[in-house]
Design a protein around this motif. Sequence first.
Motif, PDB file in Angstrom:
ATOM      1  N   GLU A  80    -111.025  10.396 -32.147  1.00  0.00           N
ATOM      2  CA  GLU A  80    -110.284   9.847 -33.280  1.00  0.00           C
ATOM      3  C   GLU A  80    -110.460   8.339 -33.382  1.00  0.00           C
ATOM      4  OE1 GLU A  80    -106.277  11.229 -32.667  1.00  0.00           O
ATOM      5  OE2 GLU A  80    -106.623  13.016 -33.890  1.00  0.00           O
ATOM      6  N   ASN A  81    -110.668   7.687 -32.254  1.00  0.00           N
ATOM      7  CA  ASN A  81    -110.863   6.245 -32.236  1.00  0.00           C
ATOM      8  C   ASN A  81    -112.120   5.860 -33.014  1.00  0.00           C
ATOM      9  OD1 ASN A  81    -110.581   3.552 -31.630  1.00  0.00           O
ATOM     10  ND2 ASN A  81    -111.151   3.777 -29.479  1.00  0.00           N
ATOM     11  N   GLY A  82    -113.158   6.688 -32.933  1.00  0.00           N
ATOM     12  CA  GLY A  82    -114.363   6.472 -33.715  1.00  0.00           C
ATOM     13  C   GLY A  82    -115.320   5.436 -33.167  1.00  0.00           C
ATOM     14  N   ASP A  83    -115.110   4.976 -31.942  1.00  0.00           N
ATOM     15  CA  ASP A  83    -115.972   3.935 -31.377  1.00  0.00           C
ATOM     16  C   ASP A  83    -117.146   4.482 -30.568  1.00  0.00           C
ATOM     17  OD1 ASP A  83    -114.436   1.951 -32.494  1.00  0.00           O
ATOM     18  OD2 ASP A  83    -113.186   1.686 -30.706  1.00  0.00           O
ATOM     19  N   LEU A  84    -117.236   5.778 -30.397  1.00  0.00           N
ATOM     20  CA  LEU A  84    -118.313   6.363 -29.604  1.00  0.00           C
ATOM     21  C   LEU A  84    -119.602   6.467 -30.414  1.00  0.00           C
ATOM     22  CD1 LEU A  84    -116.445   9.371 -27.915  1.00  0.00           C
ATOM     23  CD2 LEU A  84    -117.172   7.261 -26.806  1.00  0.00           C
ATOM     24  N   PRO A  85    -120.739   6.223 -29.758  1.00  0.00           N
ATOM     25  CA  PRO A  85    -122.008   6.490 -30.433  1.00  0.00           C
ATOM     26  C   PRO A  85    -122.110   7.992 -30.735  1.00  0.00           C
ATOM     27  CG  PRO A  85    -122.349   5.277 -28.376  1.00  0.00           C
ATOM     28  CD  PRO A  85    -120.914   5.676 -28.424  1.00  0.00           C
ATOM     29  N   LEU A  86    -122.922   8.345 -31.706  1.00  0.00           N
ATOM     30  CA  LEU A  86    -123.022   9.733 -32.146  1.00  0.00           C
ATOM     31  C   LEU A  86    -123.328  10.684 -31.004  1.00  0.00           C
ATOM     32  CD1 LEU A  86    -122.976  11.814 -34.386  1.00  0.00           C
ATOM     33  CD2 LEU A  86    -125.392  11.291 -34.825  1.00  0.00           C
ATOM     34  N   ASP A  87    -124.308  10.352 -30.152  1.00  0.00           N
ATOM     35  CA  ASP A  87    -124.683  11.238 -29.055  1.00  0.00           C
ATOM     36  C   ASP A  87    -123.515  11.464 -28.094  1.00  0.00           C
ATOM     37  OD1 ASP A  87    -126.658  12.826 -27.665  1.00  0.00           O
ATOM     38  OD2 ASP A  87    -126.671  11.242 -26.125  1.00  0.00           O
ATOM     39  N   ALA A  88    -122.805  10.397 -27.764  1.00  0.00           N
ATOM     40  CA  ALA A  88    -121.653  10.513 -26.867  1.00  0.00           C
ATOM     41  C   ALA A  88    -120.531  11.315 -27.526  1.00  0.00           C
ATOM     42  CB  ALA A  88    -121.157   9.130 -26.464  1.00  0.00           C
ATOM     43  N   ALA A  89    -120.321  11.090 -28.816  1.00  0.00           N
ATOM     44  CA  ALA A  89    -119.289  11.832 -29.545  1.00  0.00           C
ATOM     45  C   ALA A  89    -119.608  13.324 -29.575  1.00  0.00           C
ATOM     46  CB  ALA A  89    -119.153  11.285 -30.965  1.00  0.00           C
ATOM     47  N   LEU A  90    -120.875  13.668 -29.775  1.00  0.00           N
ATOM     48  CA  LEU A  90    -121.260  15.080 -29.783  1.00  0.00           C
ATOM     49  C   LEU A  90    -121.047  15.721 -28.414  1.00  0.00           C
ATOM     50  CD1 LEU A  90    -124.463  15.016 -32.003  1.00  0.00           C
ATOM     51  CD2 LEU A  90    -122.270  16.094 -32.528  1.00  0.00           C
ATOM     52  N   LYS A  91    -121.372  14.988 -27.349  1.00  0.00           N
ATOM     53  CA  LYS A  91    -121.149  15.512 -25.997  1.00  0.00           C
ATOM     54  C   LYS A  91    -119.660  15.712 -25.732  1.00  0.00           C
ATOM     55  CE  LYS A  91    -125.363  13.801 -23.889  1.00  0.00           C
ATOM     56  NZ  LYS A  91    -125.991  12.876 -22.961  1.00  0.00           N
ATOM     57  N   GLN A  92    -118.847  14.760 -26.175  1.00  0.00           N
ATOM     58  CA  GLN A  92    -117.404  14.886 -26.001  1.00  0.00           C
ATOM     59  C   GLN A  92    -116.854  16.044 -26.823  1.00  0.00           C
ATOM     60  OE1 GLN A  92    -115.037  12.925 -23.987  1.00  0.00           O
ATOM     61  NE2 GLN A  92    -117.063  12.915 -23.034  1.00  0.00           N
ATOM     62  N   PHE A  93    -117.371  16.208 -28.037  1.00  0.00           N
ATOM     63  CA  PHE A  93    -116.943  17.321 -28.878  1.00  0.00           C
ATOM     64  C   PHE A  93    -117.286  18.654 -28.218  1.00  0.00           C
ATOM     65  CE2 PHE A  93    -117.692  20.405 -32.304  1.00  0.00           C
ATOM     66  CZ  PHE A  93    -116.460  20.375 -32.917  1.00  0.00           C
ATOM     67  N   GLU A  94    -118.488  18.753 -27.670  1.00  0.00           N
ATOM     68  CA  GLU A  94    -118.909  19.975 -26.987  1.00  0.00           C
ATOM     69  C   GLU A  94    -118.000  20.269 -25.787  1.00  0.00           C
ATOM     70  OE1 GLU A  94    -122.956  21.908 -25.003  1.00  0.00           O
ATOM     71  OE2 GLU A  94    -122.971  19.829 -25.662  1.00  0.00           O
ATOM     72  N   ARG A  95    -117.690  19.239 -25.025  1.00  0.00           N
ATOM     73  CA  ARG A  95    -116.790  19.403 -23.880  1.00  0.00           C
ATOM     74  C   ARG A  95    -115.411  19.841 -24.372  1.00  0.00           C
ATOM     75  NH1 ARG A  95    -116.088  20.229 -18.393  1.00  0.00           N
ATOM     76  NH2 ARG A  95    -114.265  19.108 -17.690  1.00  0.00           N
ATOM     77  N   GLY A  96    -114.950  19.248 -25.441  1.00  0.00           N
ATOM     78  CA  GLY A  96    -113.651  19.612 -26.004  1.00  0.00           C
ATOM     79  C   GLY A  96    -113.600  21.066 -26.441  1.00  0.00           C
ATOM     80  N   ILE A  97    -114.668  21.545 -27.046  1.00  0.00           N
ATOM     81  CA  ILE A  97    -114.723  22.957 -27.459  1.00  0.00           C
ATOM     82  C   ILE A  97    -114.639  23.866 -26.235  1.00  0.00           C
ATOM     83  CG2 ILE A  97    -116.225  24.737 -28.463  1.00  0.00           C
ATOM     84  CD1 ILE A  97    -114.864  22.985 -30.550  1.00  0.00           C
ATOM     85  N   SER A  98    -115.367  23.520 -25.177  1.00  0.00           N
ATOM     86  CA  SER A  98    -115.327  24.315 -23.947  1.00  0.00           C
ATOM     87  C   SER A  98    -113.918  24.334 -23.354  1.00  0.00           C
ATOM     88  CB  SER A  98    -116.302  23.758 -22.908  1.00  0.00           C
ATOM     89  OG  SER A  98    -117.619  23.893 -23.340  1.00  0.00           O
ATOM     90  N   LEU A  99    -113.280  23.173 -23.346  1.00  0.00           N
ATOM     91  CA  LEU A  99    -111.915  23.095 -22.813  1.00  0.00           C
ATOM     92  C   LEU A  99    -110.938  23.887 -23.673  1.00  0.00           C
ATOM     93  CD1 LEU A  99    -111.883  19.302 -21.918  1.00  0.00           C
ATOM     94  CD2 LEU A  99    -111.802  21.185 -20.280  1.00  0.00           C
ATOM     95  N   ALA A 100    -111.066  23.785 -24.991  1.00  0.00           N
ATOM     96  CA  ALA A 100    -110.173  24.517 -25.894  1.00  0.00           C
ATOM     97  C   ALA A 100    -110.338  26.026 -25.720  1.00  0.00           C
ATOM     98  CB  ALA A 100    -110.436  24.114 -27.340  1.00  0.00           C
ATOM     99  N   ARG A 101    -111.564  26.475 -25.576  1.00  0.00           N
ATOM    100  CA  ARG A 101    -111.805  27.912 -25.376  1.00  0.00           C
ATOM    101  C   ARG A 101    -111.208  28.389 -24.054  1.00  0.00           C
ATOM    102  NH1 ARG A 101    -117.917  27.854 -27.724  1.00  0.00           N
ATOM    103  NH2 ARG A 101    -117.329  28.105 -29.907  1.00  0.00           N
ATOM    104  N   GLN A 102    -111.368  27.591 -22.997  1.00  0.00           N
ATOM    105  CA  GLN A 102    -110.803  27.972 -21.708  1.00  0.00           C
ATOM    106  C   GLN A 102    -109.280  27.968 -21.765  1.00  0.00           C
ATOM    107  OE1 GLN A 102    -112.335  29.262 -19.057  1.00  0.00           O
ATOM    108  NE2 GLN A 102    -110.312  29.564 -18.161  1.00  0.00           N
ATOM    109  N   GLY A 103    -108.716  26.988 -22.442  1.00  0.00           N
ATOM    110  CA  GLY A 103    -107.261  26.948 -22.596  1.00  0.00           C
ATOM    111  C   GLY A 103    -106.743  28.162 -23.348  1.00  0.00           C
ATOM    112  N   GLN A 104    -107.443  28.562 -24.391  1.00  0.00           N
ATOM    113  CA  GLN A 104    -107.051  29.752 -25.149  1.00  0.00           C
ATOM    114  C   GLN A 104    -107.153  31.009 -24.291  1.00  0.00           C
ATOM    115  OE1 GLN A 104    -105.691  29.920 -28.268  1.00  0.00           O
ATOM    116  NE2 GLN A 104    -105.339  32.031 -27.680  1.00  0.00           N
TER     117      GLN A 104
END
Length: 81
Positions: free
Chosen positions: A26-50
């Motif tokens: 949400e901060n928006g300061d990450l470079p695109l590649d880093a943001a995509l990696k974080q998004f991918e990690r977030g999806i994995s975490l959300a799926r595991q949490g579910q």
Amino acid sequence: MAAKKPENMTFEETLKELDTIVNGLENGDLPLDAALKQFERGISLARQGQKTLSDAEQRVEILLAQDDNASLEPFEDTRDE
């Protein structure tokens, strides 16, 4: 330090890391590649949490189904007494 695999994390650890990732994105300061990696990690975490929540719900349903005639009583927290 390498990040833990989501399946090896507690539910609370998963939520904490997911919250950190969301704030970073949400901060928006990450470079695109880093943001995509974080998004991918977030999806994995959300799926595991579910999955963890679904497993817990199933366990509760099994426990409740074991004795449909048992009466439920209010929980009384006596830790402060």
